[in-house]
Design an enzyme around this catalytic site. Structure first.
Site, mmCIF file in Angstrom:
data_model
loop_
_atom_site.group_PDB
_atom_site.id
_atom_site.type_symbol
_atom_site.label_atom_id
_atom_site.label_comp_id
_atom_site.label_asym_id
_atom_site.label_seq_id
_atom_site.Cartn_x
_atom_site.Cartn_y
_atom_site.Cartn_z
ATOM 1 N N GLU A 133 -1.715 -2.098 -4.860
ATOM 2 C CA GLU A 133 -0.376 -1.970 -5.462
ATOM 3 C C GLU A 133 0.490 -3.181 -5.106
ATOM 4 O OE1 GLU A 133 3.695 -0.492 -4.124
ATOM 5 O OE2 GLU A 133 2.287 1.171 -3.854
ATOM 6 N N HIS A 134 0.470 -3.598 -3.837
ATOM 7 C CA HIS A 134 1.222 -4.787 -3.410
ATOM 8 C C HIS A 134 0.696 -6.042 -4.108
ATOM 9 C CE1 HIS A 134 3.698 -3.866 0.359
ATOM 10 N NE2 HIS A 134 3.342 -2.694 -0.120
#
Length: 411
Positions: free
Chosen positions: A49-50
């Site tokens: 996600e990051h």
């Protein structure tokens, strides 16, 4: 009214047109989270996600942020135990930009080695920050404890040891397994032209191929009764008392939500009024149910001065005993139902909450209830169905406790 379209590759698009607003919210929901991980790669869903914000083959990380900032929009993401969501909220005139940026991040992220190393430090700092936030940490300790040995108990952020092992190959291997059309839902709510939306989604997503069969089945999580006290030099003690709850999609959820509102779901609840307002023993006290595939929890949280810890535990047990022995009143039930209806209907006025609701529901359950159906489910809650939840959930033999803080005595 929401509609659903399935692309030839299995990707689902669910959307709801709300013509009287000027915003549109778009979410890409992927059916993977910490529950899909192993003890070797715990934290990789959140790490990916990051990484999707770190730049693509045509946009730098700064470009990704500026594209949405420049049109006054919002872009963000979150990872849970069973799903990950990347989303935007923009003016309705900028839907094409929002979809273009999200699709670019989703398919063309670079995963450069330097970026991976930088983000490892960022996530390890995030874990450190979490350790320094005991009012959040105590909830994680609780779920790790009661689901010990099952991925459902894994921390979403992962562990420093696992994160240090991540590399480009691990990321791509994990994405190849779980970031698939059949495991993804695109959810859109707000003001848009229906034909243009479908054209836009087809333009960016119809060529996404997946040549293997896919089944996202979780191993059943067995609830374990336990107690964990984490000594930490803090001003307050943070406490979770909890029970086994009910699973996601269970029709009885609305009865449990009504019961939750009465016990600890707001400022007028029994726990808040008796322990905080009347006695002033806590700053914060509340309860909440969590639902997952095949499993669930019901948790009561309180934060207090260490000297009041045992008193708060005893008073909470008294409130639970009272509800077990005498149940609830008809007046309490009617108020709880109105509260549920009001919260739900007010949520419908936000395009982001509508996008969240239909996206998660389609991804996790494969179906979406209409607002009328939800309101009917709330209306069907009665004294008997709440009493059934009291008997099912509040079993002191299955009560678990986690606490974080300056605790010297046994609890």
């Amino acid at each position: 009214m929401f509609k659903k379209v399935q692309l030839s590759n299995g990707l689902r698009l669910v959307y709801e047109r709300i013509p009287y607003v000027r915003s549109v919210s778009v979410g890409i929901w992927v059916g993977t989270g910490s529950r899909n991980e192993t003890s070797e790669n715990n934290g990789i869903s959140h790490f990916i996600e990051h990484m999707l914000f770190k730049g693509t083959s045509k946009r730098s990380a700064k470009d990704v942020a500026e594209c949405i900032d420049a049109i006054g929009g919002q872009i963000n993401a979150f990872t849970g135990k069973e799903c990950t969501c990347y989303y935007t909220k923009t003016l309705d005139t900028h839907l094409d930009i929002a979809v273009d940026v999200l699709a670019d991040m989703f398919f063309n992220s670079s995963f450069a080695s330097d970026d991976i190393n930088v983000e490892k430090r960022v996530v390890i700092e995030e874990i450190g920050m979490y350790e320094d936030t005991p009012e959040e940490l105590v909830h994680d300790i609780f779920s790790e404890m009661v689901w010990d040995g099952n991925p459902l108990g894994y921390p979403i952020l992962g562990t420093e040891m696992c994160i240090n092992k991540f590399d480009r190959n691990m990321i791509l291997k994990y994405m190849d397994e779980f970031y698939t059309p059949y495991n993804t839902v695109i959810s859109v709510a707000g003001n848009f032209d229906e034909v243009k939306l479908i054209e836009l989604i087809n333009k960016y997503f119809q060529y996404w191929k997946f040549d293997k069969t896919f089944s996202n089945k979780f191993t059943p999580a067995q609830y374990k009764v336990n107690k964990i006290v984490r000594e930490k030099d803090t001003e307050q003690v943070h406490l979770c008392m909890g029970f086994e709850g009910i699973e996601h999609g269970n029709e009885k959820l609305y009865s449990l939500l009504a019961l939750n509102n009465i016990l600890g779901g707001g400022m007028s609840s029994r726990l808040f009024q008796n322990i905080r307002e009347k006695r002033g023993l806590v700053y914060s006290i509340y309860s909440y149910p969590s639902t997952y595939q095949g499993s669930g929890l019901f948790v009561i949280y309180a934060g207090m001065n260490p000297e009041y810890l045992q008193t708060v535990i005893d008073l909470t047990k008294e409130e639970l005993n009272l509800i077990i022995k005498k149940g609830i009143t008809k007046d309490e039930l009617n108020k709880a139902k109105e509260q549920l209806k009001g919260n739900y209907i007010l949520g419908l006025e936000s395009t982001s909450s509508r996008m969240n609701s239909i996206g998660k529901s389609e991804l996790m359950l494969g179906k979406i209830n209409t607002p009328e159906e939800i309101l009917q489910k709330i209306e069907r809650v009665n004294m008997d169905s709440v009493d059934e939840m009291i008997k099912r959930v509040f079993n002191f033999e299955k009560m678990s406790i986690s606490a974080v803080g300056n605790i010297k005595n046994n609890i």
